[in-house]
Enzyme design. Structure first.
Site, PDB file in Angstrom:
ATOM      1  N   LYS A   1       0.852  -1.183   0.000  1.00  0.00           N
ATOM      2  CA  LYS A   1       0.000   0.000   0.000  1.00  0.00           C
ATOM      3  C   LYS A   1       0.897   1.245   0.000  1.00  0.00           C
ATOM      4  O   LYS A   1       1.907   1.296   0.706  1.00  0.00           O
ATOM      5  CB  LYS A   1      -0.889  -0.032   1.241  1.00  0.00           C
ATOM      6  CG  LYS A   1      -2.033   0.956   1.258  1.00  0.00           C
ATOM      7  CD  LYS A   1      -2.877   0.705   2.512  1.00  0.00           C
ATOM      8  CE  LYS A   1      -4.095   1.619   2.564  1.00  0.00           C
ATOM      9  NZ  LYS A   1      -4.878   1.364   3.797  1.00  0.00           N
TER      10      LYS A   1
ATOM     11  N   SER B   1     -10.112  -2.192   6.375  1.00  0.00           N
ATOM     12  CA  SER B   1      -9.425  -1.864   5.131  1.00  0.00           C
ATOM     13  C   SER B   1      -8.555  -2.964   4.560  1.00  0.00           C
ATOM     14  O   SER B   1      -8.021  -2.817   3.473  1.00  0.00           O
ATOM     15  CB  SER B   1      -8.568  -0.609   5.331  1.00  0.00           C
ATOM     16  OG  SER B   1      -9.382   0.506   5.601  1.00  0.00           O
TER      17      SER B   1
ATOM     18  N   SER C   1      -9.650   0.630   2.633  1.00  0.00           N
ATOM     19  CA  SER C   1      -8.807   1.563   1.919  1.00  0.00           C
ATOM     20  C   SER C   1      -7.666   0.906   1.163  1.00  0.00           C
ATOM     21  O   SER C   1      -6.962   1.559   0.399  1.00  0.00           O
ATOM     22  CB  SER C   1      -8.234   2.583   2.906  1.00  0.00           C
ATOM     23  OG  SER C   1      -7.430   1.955   3.878  1.00  0.00           O
TER      24      SER C   1
END
Length: 545
Positions: free
Chosen positions: A136, A235, A211
């Site tokens: 990420k 997430s 996310s």
């Protein structure tokens, strides 16, 4: 007289980051023409595009991380070849779903160094020797820009690796790709004003969740064998569950957050955590156990100073006691989740390894009020400041969560201390409730349904409640593990009984849902990560029977 300062527009600033991404991609791996808008499922495109060799298709599609590591350690494949194959597939995945922020330029050099070391010494660099891993974007990589989805930060360069990246490198892994996240992180979707919206590869009209939605889209397209995301409200588990993947949210204190960029430094009321995405349960266990070998707690005193071990979590001399939470008591899941839950429970009841018990959710409506009241100790002012600094618009789901948190702060307590007290009282009550139920773990949905249409993901409680409690949870691809839906979804009624259910029902289409995966999650008490992973092995065995 010095030249006057030229103020750039948010769009011009964003182009800095877009240029970084474009310059990092391998040449020749863009699709020659844009796909028609009505091509929604793009899972087949990497294979049908003709851009990947048969060997590249084989290595990216037919091996999980554990199997790749065996090939790498025995020199049946080279790290350079494996990394290059995933780089090329990742570029195609990005073209179809908009999931990357960049491919890390150093990855091929790191891979070559791994190959040379193995050739010269006969030894691997470590237990993750040569394995490509995606990250990420908020996870810093030395020498690379880390914008954390804020236009104001597009030029922000990281001087050092995040602690987890340093650990992965020490273990022999090759971080090779960085993936998208939403504006301000606090969305169960993935859209920002730099890269735009990340799409679900099974249906591009639907969200990849968030996310860590870039990670999920990339891995669903088999553009990475393993990834690292973050989870503070769902997430990891949401994106994994809605994309047919495994995803583990450990208890906090298991993964170092040092060098992970967030827009609310110092906030401690609700802590997020990093965790892995994978194509198999054994890969999740592999990553958790090998990460512990790097002893990250030596450099990060916020971490628990003992390793994760799935073997240590095995319950002996009796069946695993599994609580089944069919609903959170606020929103009844949609038919896709109900059908999958029913079949999963049927198979678990048939296993002599499992004692299935009902589990009733405790005050999950209150749980959302309390956790959202505790998310931003500064009331969201730092996020608003960064958005204003970049001159970018506030996206609708960002505006929604900021307002939701402020509203629930007022409902909960006047001070941070008071809101933390509400958190702690809820945790104490839930622990007593769990103990009274006589269970080891709970199986529950990760969401009310399958992936949503873009811009509609506003119900977090199926995952966020476990963040409030700091319970570890692992999402698993339930519908794929049981061979799909046991019956057609059309004709199964869904009667909404409150405003939240009514809003969710508006976006439900049984024909669309029929083609989408349903993920469930296994949850264990705080810091019982070992048992959570061991329980997942038992459940996996039962579902395969």
């Amino acid at each position: 007289m010095p030249p006057s300062k030229v103020l750039s527009t948010p769009q011009a600033q964003a182009q800095v980051a877009i240029a970084v991404r474009e310059n990092s991609l391998p040449v020749g791996y863009k699709l020659e023409s844009q796909l028609p808008r009505d091509v929604l499922n793009v899972m087949h495109i990497p294979r049908s595009s003709g851009l990947l060799t048969p060997w590249e298709l084989d290595i990216t599609e037919n091996y999980d991380a554990t199997a790749l590591l065996e090939l790498l350690a025995t020199q049946k494949v080279s790290a350079v070849g494996v990394v290059e194959a995933f780089r090329r597939r990742a570029a195609i995945a990005n073209d179809l779903t908009n999931c990357l922020t960049e491919l890390i330029p150093d990855a091929l050099d790191w891979a070559k160094a791994a190959d040379d070391y193995l050739k010269n010494t006969g030894k691997t660099l470590g237990p993750l020797h040569g394995l490509p891993i995606s990250l990420k974007e908020q996870i810093s990589v030395a020498g690379r820009r880390t914008n954390a989805s804020f236009v104001a930060w597009v030029e922000r360069k990281s001087e050092r690796h995040a602690s987890v990246v340093a650990s992965l490198r020490c273990l022999g892994a090759i971080p090779f790709a960085r993936t998208t996240q939403p504006q301000a992180f606090m969305q169960l979707e993935t859209a920002n004003n730099i890269y735009g919206r990340t799409l679900n590869p099974r249906n591009r009209l639907l969200t990849s969740s968030g996310s860590s939605g870039g990670e999920a889209a990339l891995m669903a397209m088999q553009g990475s064998p393993m990834g690292i995301g973050g989870d503070i409200g769902g997430s990891i588990r949401g994106p994994a569950g809605l994309n047919g993947l495994w995803g583990f949210k450990p208890s906090t204190g298991r993964f170092s957050g040092s060098g992970v960029i967030v827009p609310w430094p110092g906030c401690d009321s609700i802590r997020g955590t990093l965790g892995p995405f994978a194509h198999s349960l054994r890969d999740i266990i592999l990553l958790m156990e090998t990460y512990s070998l790097s002893q990250p707690w030596v450099d990060d005193p916020t971490l628990l100073p003992w390793p994760v071990s799935a073997a240590r979590g095995v319950i002996r001399n009796r069946p695993l006691r599994v609580g089944i939470m069919m609903t959170d008591g606020v929103v009844t899941p949609l038919p896709p989740v109900q059908v999958v839950m029913d079949e999963v429970v049927r198979r678990l009841r048939a296993s002599p390894l499992i004692d299935v018990r009902p589990f009733t959710a405790l005050r999950h409506g209150d749980a959302w009020r309390i956790i959202s009241a505790n998310y931003f100790e500064d009331g969201g002012s730092k996020i608003e400041e960064l958005i204003a600094e970049g001159g970018e618009p506030v996206l609708p789901l960002t505006a929604w969560i900021l307002e939701e948190c402020k509203k629930n702060e007022q409902k909960t307590a006047d001070t941070t201390q008071g809101r933390r007290q509400a958190r702690d009282e809820f945790r104490e009550a839930y622990n007593a409730h769990w103990k009274a139920a006589g269970i080891d773990v709970v199986i529950a949905p990760v969401a009310p349904g399958v992936a949503n249409p873009h811009g509609t993901s506003k119900y977090w409680t199926y995952t966020a409640v476990w963040n409030l409690l700091d319970f570890p949870g692992i999402a698993f691809p339930a519908s794929e593990m049981i061979g799909g839906y046991a019956r057609p979804l059309e004709g199964i009624p869904y009667v909404h009984t409150n405003e939240i259910e009514e809003e969710i029902a508006k976006h439900y289409d049984p024909q669309v849902a029929q083609a989408m995966p349903v993920g469930l999650q296994i949850v264990a008490p705080r810091w019982m990560d070992d048992m959570c992973l061991a329980a997942a092995r038992v459940v996996e065995t039962a579902l395969a029977a």
